[in-house]
Design a protein around this motif. Structure first.
Motif, PDB file in Angstrom:
ATOM      1  N   LEU A  10      31.521  67.487  26.587  1.00 13.43           N
ATOM      2  CA  LEU A  10      31.952  68.865  26.345  1.00 13.43           C
ATOM      3  C   LEU A  10      31.143  69.497  25.212  1.00 13.43           C
ATOM      4  CD1 LEU A  10      35.852  68.463  26.323  1.00 13.43           C
ATOM      5  CD2 LEU A  10      34.450  69.442  28.155  1.00 13.43           C
ATOM      6  N   PRO A  11      31.049  70.824  25.203  1.00 13.81           N
ATOM      7  CA  PRO A  11      30.483  71.485  24.027  1.00 13.81           C
ATOM      8  C   PRO A  11      31.292  71.099  22.782  1.00 13.81           C
ATOM      9  CG  PRO A  11      30.685  73.030  25.839  1.00 13.81           C
ATOM     10  CD  PRO A  11      31.398  71.766  26.265  1.00 13.81           C
ATOM     11  N   GLN A  12      30.647  71.023  21.645  1.00 12.43           N
ATOM     12  CA  GLN A  12      31.242  70.518  20.407  1.00 12.43           C
ATOM     13  C   GLN A  12      32.582  71.178  20.066  1.00 12.43           C
ATOM     14  OE1 GLN A  12      29.832  68.047  18.525  1.00 12.43           O
ATOM     15  NE2 GLN A  12      31.476  68.057  17.040  1.00 12.43           N
ATOM     16  N   ASP A  13      32.641  72.499  20.073  1.00 15.00           N
ATOM     17  CA  ASP A  13      33.880  73.189  19.694  1.00 15.00           C
ATOM     18  C   ASP A  13      35.015  72.885  20.657  1.00 15.00           C
ATOM     19  OD1 ASP A  13      32.883  74.439  17.377  1.00 15.00           O
ATOM     20  OD2 ASP A  13      32.037  76.081  18.555  1.00 15.00           O
ATOM     21  N   GLU A  14      34.720  72.807  21.935  1.00 10.85           N
ATOM     22  CA  GLU A  14      35.753  72.486  22.921  1.00 10.85           C
ATOM     23  C   GLU A  14      36.260  71.063  22.726  1.00 10.85           C
ATOM     24  OE1 GLU A  14      34.347  73.384  26.869  1.00 10.85           O
ATOM     25  OE2 GLU A  14      33.814  75.437  26.288  1.00 10.85           O
ATOM     26  N   MET A  15      35.333  70.138  22.528  1.00  9.32           N
ATOM     27  CA  MET A  15      35.716  68.742  22.324  1.00  9.32           C
ATOM     28  C   MET A  15      36.596  68.595  21.085  1.00  9.32           C
ATOM     29  SD  MET A  15      34.894  65.735  20.390  1.00  9.32           S
ATOM     30  CE  MET A  15      33.290  66.067  19.737  1.00  9.32           C
ATOM     31  N   GLU A  16      36.201  69.233  19.990  1.00  3.24           N
ATOM     32  CA  GLU A  16      36.979  69.131  18.760  1.00  3.24           C
ATOM     33  C   GLU A  16      38.355  69.743  18.929  1.00  3.24           C
ATOM     34  OE1 GLU A  16      34.445  70.895  15.806  1.00  3.24           O
ATOM     35  OE2 GLU A  16      33.291  69.060  15.565  1.00  3.24           O
ATOM     36  N   ALA A  17      38.459  70.884  19.607  1.00 13.88           N
ATOM     37  CA  ALA A  17      39.758  71.524  19.819  1.00 13.88           C
ATOM     38  C   ALA A  17      40.680  70.619  20.636  1.00 13.88           C
ATOM     39  CB  ALA A  17      39.588  72.879  20.502  1.00 13.88           C
ATOM     40  N   VAL A  18      40.146  70.011  21.687  1.00 15.93           N
ATOM     41  CA  VAL A  18      40.951  69.122  22.529  1.00 15.93           C
ATOM     42  C   VAL A  18      41.413  67.905  21.734  1.00 15.93           C
ATOM     43  CG1 VAL A  18      40.878  67.582  24.545  1.00 15.93           C
ATOM     44  CG2 VAL A  18      39.942  69.904  24.701  1.00 15.93           C
ATOM     45  N   VAL A  19      40.502  67.279  21.006  1.00 11.58           N
ATOM     46  CA  VAL A  19      40.845  66.076  20.240  1.00 11.58           C
ATOM     47  C   VAL A  19      41.849  66.402  19.130  1.00 11.58           C
ATOM     48  CG1 VAL A  19      39.940  64.317  18.657  1.00 11.58           C
ATOM     49  CG2 VAL A  19      38.730  64.832  20.789  1.00 11.58           C
ATOM     50  N   LEU A  20      41.589  67.463  18.386  1.00 11.02           N
ATOM     51  CA  LEU A  20      42.496  67.813  17.296  1.00 11.02           C
ATOM     52  C   LEU A  20      43.896  68.155  17.814  1.00 11.02           C
ATOM     53  CD1 LEU A  20      40.101  69.900  15.024  1.00 11.02           C
ATOM     54  CD2 LEU A  20      41.063  67.646  14.534  1.00 11.02           C
ATOM     55  N   ARG A  21      43.961  68.764  18.988  1.00 15.09           N
ATOM     56  CA  ARG A  21      45.263  69.138  19.555  1.00 15.09           C
ATOM     57  C   ARG A  21      45.965  67.931  20.169  1.00 15.09           C
ATOM     58  NH1 ARG A  21      49.708  71.462  19.570  1.00 15.09           N
ATOM     59  NH2 ARG A  21      50.441  72.490  21.443  1.00 15.09           N
ATOM     60  N   LEU A  22      45.291  67.212  21.039  1.00 13.40           N
ATOM     61  CA  LEU A  22      45.949  66.137  21.791  1.00 13.40           C
ATOM     62  C   LEU A  22      46.051  64.825  21.026  1.00 13.40           C
ATOM     63  CD1 LEU A  22      44.469  66.693  25.366  1.00 13.40           C
ATOM     64  CD2 LEU A  22      46.652  67.482  24.438  1.00 13.40           C
ATOM     65  N   VAL A  23      45.033  64.479  20.278  1.00 14.29           N
ATOM     66  CA  VAL A  23      45.032  63.192  19.577  1.00 14.29           C
ATOM     67  C   VAL A  23      45.694  63.315  18.209  1.00 14.29           C
ATOM     68  CG1 VAL A  23      43.578  61.357  18.639  1.00 14.29           C
ATOM     69  CG2 VAL A  23      42.972  62.417  20.820  1.00 14.29           C
ATOM     70  N   ASP A  24      45.292  64.342  17.458  1.00 14.71           N
ATOM     71  CA  ASP A  24      45.812  64.501  16.098  1.00 14.71           C
ATOM     72  C   ASP A  24      47.088  65.324  16.030  1.00 14.71           C
ATOM     73  OD1 ASP A  24      43.692  62.975  15.148  1.00 14.71           O
ATOM     74  OD2 ASP A  24      42.425  64.740  14.829  1.00 14.71           O
ATOM     75  N   GLY A  25      47.434  66.026  17.114  1.00 16.86           N
ATOM     76  CA  GLY A  25      48.683  66.775  17.165  1.00 16.86           C
ATOM     77  C   GLY A  25      48.695  68.064  16.357  1.00 16.86           C
ATOM     78  N   LEU A  26      47.528  68.602  16.026  1.00 17.66           N
ATOM     79  CA  LEU A  26      47.477  69.840  15.255  1.00 17.66           C
ATOM     80  C   LEU A  26      47.822  71.031  16.138  1.00 17.66           C
ATOM     81  CD1 LEU A  26      45.889  67.918  13.342  1.00 17.66           C
ATOM     82  CD2 LEU A  26      44.421  69.840  12.814  1.00 17.66           C
ATOM     83  N   THR A  27      48.391  72.056  15.528  1.00 15.71           N
ATOM     84  CA  THR A  27      48.653  73.307  16.221  1.00 15.71           C
ATOM     85  C   THR A  27      47.363  74.116  16.277  1.00 15.71           C
ATOM     86  OG1 THR A  27      49.211  74.522  14.214  1.00 15.71           O
ATOM     87  CG2 THR A  27      51.019  73.343  15.339  1.00 15.71           C
ATOM     88  N   PHE A  28      47.357  75.155  17.107  1.00 13.42           N
ATOM     89  CA  PHE A  28      46.179  76.022  17.158  1.00 13.42           C
ATOM     90  C   PHE A  28      45.931  76.666  15.799  1.00 13.42           C
ATOM     91  CE2 PHE A  28      47.026  76.558  21.922  1.00 13.42           C
ATOM     92  CZ  PHE A  28      46.124  75.567  22.254  1.00 13.42           C
ATOM     93  N   ARG A  29      46.978  77.011  15.109  1.00 12.39           N
ATOM     94  CA  ARG A  29      46.834  77.608  13.774  1.00 12.39           C
ATOM     95  C   ARG A  29      46.165  76.625  12.817  1.00 12.39           C
ATOM     96  NH1 ARG A  29      52.030  80.126  11.371  1.00 12.39           N
ATOM     97  NH2 ARG A  29      51.493  81.572  13.027  1.00 12.39           N
ATOM     98  N   GLU A  30      46.600  75.368  12.852  1.00 11.26           N
ATOM     99  CA  GLU A  30      46.005  74.353  11.977  1.00 11.26           C
ATOM    100  C   GLU A  30      44.539  74.090  12.337  1.00 11.26           C
ATOM    101  OE1 GLU A  30      49.966  71.695  10.930  1.00 11.26           O
ATOM    102  OE2 GLU A  30      48.966  71.408  12.871  1.00 11.26           O
ATOM    103  N   ILE A  31      44.252  74.046  13.638  1.00 12.49           N
ATOM    104  CA  ILE A  31      42.870  73.837  14.064  1.00 12.49           C
ATOM    105  C   ILE A  31      42.010  75.016  13.614  1.00 12.49           C
ATOM    106  CG2 ILE A  31      41.322  73.554  16.053  1.00 12.49           C
ATOM    107  CD1 ILE A  31      43.766  72.250  17.510  1.00 12.49           C
ATOM    108  N   ALA A  32      42.544  76.216  13.724  1.00 13.43           N
ATOM    109  CA  ALA A  32      41.814  77.408  13.292  1.00 13.43           C
ATOM    110  C   ALA A  32      41.467  77.329  11.810  1.00 13.43           C
ATOM    111  CB  ALA A  32      42.635  78.661  13.584  1.00 13.43           C
ATOM    112  N   GLU A  33      42.385  76.824  11.003  1.00 10.70           N
ATOM    113  CA  GLU A  33      42.118  76.664   9.575  1.00 10.70           C
ATOM    114  C   GLU A  33      41.017  75.632   9.345  1.00 10.70           C
ATOM    115  OE1 GLU A  33      45.823  75.752   7.658  1.00 10.70           O
ATOM    116  OE2 GLU A  33      46.711  77.684   8.230  1.00 10.70           O
ATOM    117  N   VAL A  34      41.093  74.518  10.047  1.00 12.59           N
ATOM    118  CA  VAL A  34      40.087  73.457   9.902  1.00 12.59           C
ATOM    119  C   VAL A  34      38.712  73.956  10.336  1.00 12.59           C
ATOM    120  CG1 VAL A  34      39.339  71.215  10.819  1.00 12.59           C
ATOM    121  CG2 VAL A  34      41.720  71.544  10.145  1.00 12.59           C
TER     122      VAL A  34
END
Length: 69
Positions: A10-34
């Motif tokens: 996957l493109p880097q941003d898509e991969m990170e969003a998926v991993v941070l959401r599904l694996v790390d359990g972050l919300t979209f708001r938290e991912i946006a901050e990161v």
């Protein structure tokens, strides 16, 4: 594993969003901050990433990350 290979295709941003959401359990708001990106952009990355993963699993197992939407 096969899932890791597909994720790294996957493109880097898509991969990170998926991993941070599904694996790390972050919300979209938290991912946006990161990622220092708008929350709606993060949600789009996530949806596109999941869509590409679904296509890869349903298709031949390759992810076409260079494909434009």
């Amino acid at each position: 594993s096969e899932v890791e290979r597909l994720l790294f295709d996957l493109p880097q941003d898509e991969m990170e969003a998926v991993v941070l959401r599904l694996v790390d359990g972050l919300t979209f708001r938290e991912i946006a901050e990161v990622k220092q990106a708008p929350q709606n952009t993060v949600a789009s990355w996530y949806r596109r990433g999941l869509g590409r993963l679904r296509e890869s699993v349903a298709g031949d197992g390759t992810c076409e990350s260079s494909k434009t939407l």
